[in-house]
Scaffold this active site. Structure first.
Site, short mmCIF file in Angstrom:
data_model
loop_
_atom_site.label_atom_id
_atom_site.label_comp_id
_atom_site.label_asym_id
_atom_site.label_seq_id
_atom_site.Cartn_x
_atom_site.Cartn_y
_atom_site.Cartn_z
N ASN A 184 -5.52 3.81 -12.83
CA ASN A 184 -4.45 2.87 -12.48
C ASN A 184 -3.11 3.58 -12.57
O ASN A 184 -2.94 4.51 -13.36
CB ASN A 184 -4.47 1.67 -13.43
CG ASN A 184 -3.40 0.65 -13.08
OD1 ASN A 184 -3.29 0.22 -11.94
ND2 ASN A 184 -2.60 0.25 -14.05
N HIS A 211 0.81 2.71 -13.45
CA HIS A 211 1.67 1.67 -14.04
C HIS A 211 3.12 2.14 -14.02
O HIS A 211 3.40 3.28 -14.39
CB HIS A 211 1.23 1.36 -15.47
CG HIS A 211 2.03 0.26 -16.10
ND1 HIS A 211 1.83 -1.07 -15.80
CD2 HIS A 211 3.07 0.29 -16.97
CE1 HIS A 211 2.69 -1.81 -16.48
NE2 HIS A 211 3.46 -1.01 -17.19
N GLY A 267 0.77 -1.23 0.00
CA GLY A 267 0.00 0.00 0.00
C GLY A 267 0.80 1.28 0.00
O GLY A 267 0.35 2.28 0.57
N THR A 268 1.96 1.28 -0.65
CA THR A 268 2.75 2.52 -0.67
C THR A 268 2.06 3.62 -1.49
O THR A 268 2.12 4.80 -1.12
CB THR A 268 4.16 2.28 -1.24
OG1 THR A 268 4.07 1.67 -2.53
CG2 THR A 268 4.96 1.38 -0.31
N ILE A 274 -7.66 -9.07 -11.67
CA ILE A 274 -8.21 -8.49 -12.89
C ILE A 274 -9.63 -7.99 -12.63
O ILE A 274 -10.42 -8.64 -11.95
CB ILE A 274 -8.23 -9.54 -14.03
CG1 ILE A 274 -6.80 -9.91 -14.42
CG2 ILE A 274 -8.99 -9.03 -15.24
CD1 ILE A 274 -6.71 -11.07 -15.39
N MET A 326 -3.92 -6.63 -7.55
CA MET A 326 -3.40 -7.73 -8.37
C MET A 326 -4.48 -8.66 -8.92
O MET A 326 -4.18 -9.74 -9.41
CB MET A 326 -2.39 -8.54 -7.54
CG MET A 326 -1.23 -7.73 -7.04
SD MET A 326 -0.34 -6.85 -8.35
CE MET A 326 0.39 -8.23 -9.22
#
Length: 208
Positions: free
Chosen positions: A108, A110, A12-13, A93, A91
Site C-alpha cells: 500500500n 500512504h 489512478g495516478t 477494506i 477505498m
C-alpha cells in the site's frame, strides 16, 4: 516474471506511475497483468485499458456478506496467478482471507510518514488536512506491506516532503504525490519483484 495486480477506486495516478515506470524498464521482473476497481466509473480503468491491461470490477455492495466479497476477491487474484497486489487508492477494506492468502505480498502507498497521520479514517485529503493542522514541517509518503491493522504492516520505503508556507491540503497532496508517492511506490514494487525485501517481524530489510 511476477504478475502484479493493482487495486484502484478513482483516478489512478499511482497506477499511471507504475505503468510509466514499467514502460521505462524500472520494474524488470514484474508486469501489471490485472487492474481491479471497486468503482465501475473509475478513470483508472481507462488508464489500464489504454495500456492493454485486463480489468475487473468488484464492488463490495454486490455481495450480501463481506465474507463473500473477501472470497470473491481472493479467488480472482489467485485465478490470475497474481504474485503481488498493489493498493493504489483502493477505498474498500480488505478482508482477512485475502490478507492471509497474500501475506507480505500486498503493498500500500500512504500519503504520510507512518506512524504519523495514519490508521483508520486517515485517507486522501484528510491526511494532509491533519498534517497542516498540526503544523508539522515535514510530511511525505510510505510504501508498506498490508496486514489486518490499518497502516500497520512492515514499512518498505519512506520519502520526506517539506511543507511550505501557504500550503493548502490540495497543494500539499499534489506535492506529496509528485515528490514521494509516484517515486517510492514503483521502487517498492521493483524491490519486491527482484526479491530484495526481507520481512523480519514487523520490519523489513532491503537486501543489496
Amino acid at each position: 516474471m511476477k504478475n502484479i495486480a493493482v487495486l484502484v477506486s478513482g483516478g489512478g495516478t499511482n497506477l499511471q506511475a507504475l505503468i510509466d515506470a514499467q514502460g521505462r524498464g524500472e520494474i524488470p521482473n514484474g508486469k501489471i497483468t490485472l487492474v481491479v476497481s471497486s468503482n465501475p466509473n473509475a478513470y483508472a480503468l481507462q488508464r489500464a485499458e489504454s495500456n492493454s491491461i485486463p480489468t475487473k470490477v468488484i464492488r463490495r455492495k454486490d455481495y450480501s456478506e463481506f465474507s463473500n466479497y473477501d472470497t470473491a476477491l481472493t479467488d480472482l487474484l489467485q485465478s490470475k496467478n497474481i504474485d503481488l497486489v498493489v493498493l493504489a487508492g483502493f477505498m474498500t477494506i480488505l478482508g482477512k482471507k485475502v490478507i492471509k492468502a497474500f501475506e507480505n505480498k500486498i503493498i500500500n502507498i500512504h500519503p504520510s510518514l507512518i506512524p504519523s497521520f495514519c490508521g483508520e479514517g486517515f485517507y486522501g485529503l484528510k491526511v494532509h488536512e491533519k498534517a497542516l493542522e498540526r503544523g508539522v514541517k515535514i510530511t511525505g509518503a510510505t510504501a508498506h506491506f498490508v496486514d489486518e491493522i490499518c497502516d500497520n504492516g512492515p514499512i518498505i520505503i519512506q520519502k520526506a516532503v517539506e511543507i511550505q508556507n501557504g500550503d493548502t491540503p490540495e497543494i500539499l497532496q499534489k506535492r506529496v504525490m509528485e515528490q514521494a508517492e509516484w517515486k517510492i511506490l514503483p521502487k517498492a514494487v521493483a524491490l519486491f519483484c527482484n526479491d530484495k525485501i526481507k520481512v523480519v517481524g514487523n520490519k523489513t530489510e532491503i537486501l543489496e
